[in-house]
Scaffold this active site. Structure first.
Site, short mmCIF file in Angstrom:
data_model
loop_
_atom_site.label_atom_id
_atom_site.label_comp_id
_atom_site.label_asym_id
_atom_site.label_seq_id
_atom_site.Cartn_x
_atom_site.Cartn_y
_atom_site.Cartn_z
N ASP A 137 -12.35 34.92 -26.85
CA ASP A 137 -13.13 34.77 -28.08
C ASP A 137 -12.24 34.99 -29.29
O ASP A 137 -11.08 34.55 -29.29
CB ASP A 137 -14.30 35.77 -28.05
CG ASP A 137 -15.53 35.27 -28.78
OD1 ASP A 137 -15.47 35.19 -30.02
OD2 ASP A 137 -16.55 34.98 -28.13
N HIS A 172 -17.16 37.50 -34.26
CA HIS A 172 -17.88 36.95 -33.11
C HIS A 172 -17.53 37.68 -31.81
O HIS A 172 -18.41 38.07 -31.04
CB HIS A 172 -17.56 35.47 -33.00
CG HIS A 172 -18.41 34.70 -32.05
ND1 HIS A 172 -18.07 34.52 -30.73
CD2 HIS A 172 -19.59 34.05 -32.22
CE1 HIS A 172 -18.99 33.78 -30.12
NE2 HIS A 172 -19.93 33.48 -31.01
N ASN A 270 -25.13 25.20 -28.58
CA ASN A 270 -26.22 25.24 -29.56
C ASN A 270 -26.59 23.85 -30.05
O ASN A 270 -26.91 23.65 -31.21
CB ASN A 270 -25.81 26.10 -30.76
CG ASN A 270 -25.55 27.54 -30.38
OD1 ASN A 270 -26.01 28.01 -29.35
ND2 ASN A 270 -24.81 28.25 -31.22
N SER A 334 -24.06 31.94 -27.56
CA SER A 334 -22.96 32.92 -27.56
C SER A 334 -23.48 34.33 -27.31
O SER A 334 -22.80 35.15 -26.69
CB SER A 334 -22.25 32.91 -28.92
OG SER A 334 -21.33 31.88 -29.02
#
Length: 462
Positions: A137, A172, A270, A334
């Protein structure tokens, strides 16, 4: 009369304890905080005698005749014997910071595994200790108080050359890490597997974008190649949507990781609510594609759909750790993915000899079926359930996977105000030929983005 008797008692305590007004508090280290209920408001004489037994009035309250006092232990012992006659004395209760669990952790019953009860906030059982979860990430806030005890290492693959500075300049990755393994430390939040070891593999930059090459190298590192540490689980809350994202190097790395016994958990994307919108690497049979649900167990409107969707987990309004010792609420697949990765760690910790394929089968077989009966394109096998997944014997190896299903190319992905039931996901160059994908945001305002360029080697987080 009661006031006089109280003062005489203090004098008695002074004599019995052998204290003197001249002795400093530094010479009397064993102090105790007590409440003393007086017959009327405290006055100068009360404070004088308390000071003369080595004590100190900390607080006088407006709502009662109680005072908060620090006293030497020996004086307290004596006064406690006389409590209830002319006054009342009691040890002050202590308050501590309280852990909390986000609704998603509760929704999958994780706290019932490590805490032994519904809505538990403290670890009493299996919390994922001994398991290794690699988070590919944006890196971690390595000093975050809810994470630092569980961070075991990491690598920065964005830097050239790569190095050990995997600090999160986006947020994130820190958010994802907290959902997996925020620690039971008396503050903040507790994650799904609060004793799992975390490895931060930074492949996305401050804007949440990264190249395939860095991601492939990170997957190899988490498989134990190239001097890396072999993880039990890889979490990838990132992806690329479109046929051009199906790169053979990425597929080879994911396939090899799973074949080597590493469970690969990936955000579905998404790009919903349209059909066949799952991104890569979630499209690969060797990865678990995770959809997002809300607190009513309904699939989120932004959650990608498709036959590769395997499991569902909470992904709307998820609160977790964030850089600078803070917390934030985000939406997206996520946020759903780390719930599955954390649960996989709990299953592994409960059954150390269980294989990646057996964990996968157990998660499938114990999921709560939602939507159409059986596996469907919105929820996969259903919402994960920690209690069911952790309990019982290891399942047999899974049957052969379903045939590979390719994405349907889209010329553009747009998002407008009011979309996603108020949970906005903003596509960033979501191109049919392999551009960048949607990123998470807390904004409720809408945007509209059309594709004008191609970047086939890029991933973004979901």
């Amino acid at each position: 009369m009661k006031r006089l008797l109280f003062l005489l008692t203090l004098v008695s305590a002074l004599m019995v304890s052998g204290l003197s007004p001249e002795r400093s508090r530094a010479q009397q280290p064993d102090y105790v905080r007590v409440f003393i209920d007086l017959p009327s408001r405290a006055n100068y004489t009360d404070r004088f005698f308390i000071n003369n037994v080595g004590g100190n009035v900390r607080w006088e309250f407006e709502t009662s005749n109680t005072i908060s006092v620090e006293l030497p232990q020996r004086a307290v012992d004596h006064l406690m014997q006389l409590s209830g006659r002319f006054f009342n004395i009691r040890i002050e209760p202590k308050a501590t910071l309280v852990n909390a669990i986000d609704w998603g952790v509760d929704q999958i019953n994780a706290e019932r595994v490590w805490g032994g009860a519904e809505n538990a906030v403290n670890v009493t059982g299996n919390a994922g200790a001994g398991t290794k979860v690699a988070v590919i990430d944006t890196g971690f806030d390595s000093d975050h108080p809810d994470l630092e005890v569980n961070i075991a290492g990491g690598r920065n693959f964005v830097a050239n050359p790569d190095n050990n500075n995997y600090e999160d300049d986006n947020g994130h990755g820190t958010h994802v890490a907290g959902t997996i393994a925020a620690a039971d430390n008396g503050i903040g939040l507790v994650g799904v597997a609060p004793e799992a070891s975390l490895y931060g593999l930074k492949v996305l930059n401050a804007q949440g974008s990264g190249s395939f090459g860095d991601i492939v190298k990170a997957i190899e590192w988490a498989t134990g190649l190239g001097g890396g540490t072999k993880a039990d689980i890889i979490n990838m809350s990132l992806g690329c949507f479109g046929a051009g994202c199906n790169d053979p190097a990425l597929k080879a790395a994911v396939d090899n990781a799973y074949a080597a016994g590493v469970l690969v958990v990936v955000a579905a994307g998404n790009n919903g609510p349209g059909a066949n919108t799952v991104g890569y690497p979630a499209m690969y049979d060797s990865a678990i594609a995770v959809a997002a649900t809300n607190s009513s167990n309904a699939v989120a409107s932004f959650s990608s759909r498709g036959s590769q969707v395997e499991l569902a987990a909470p992904g709307v309004s998820i609160r977790s750790t964030y850089p600078n010792n803070s917390y934030a609420t985000l939406n997206g697949t996520s946020m759903a993915t780390p719930h599955v990765a954390g649960l996989a760690a709990l299953v592994k910790a409960a059954n150390p000899s269980i294989t990646a394929s057996q964990i996968r089968t157990r998660l499938q077989q114990t999921a709560t079926d939602l939507g159409a009966a059986g596996r469907d394109t919105s929820y996969g096998y259903g919402l994960i359930d920690a209690v069911a997944a952790v309990g019982g014997e290891a399942p047999p190896p899974p049957p052969p996977s379903a045939p590979f299903v390719s994405c349907t190319a889209q010329a553009a992905v747009t998002s407008s105000a009011g979309d996603n039931n108020g949970y906005q996901t903003t596509p960033a160059n979501a191109c049919a030929d392999g551009g960048e994908v949607a990123t998470d945001t807390n904004s409720g305002s809408g945007t509209s983005t059309s594709c004008t360029s191609t970047q086939k080697d890029k991933h973004n987080f979901y």
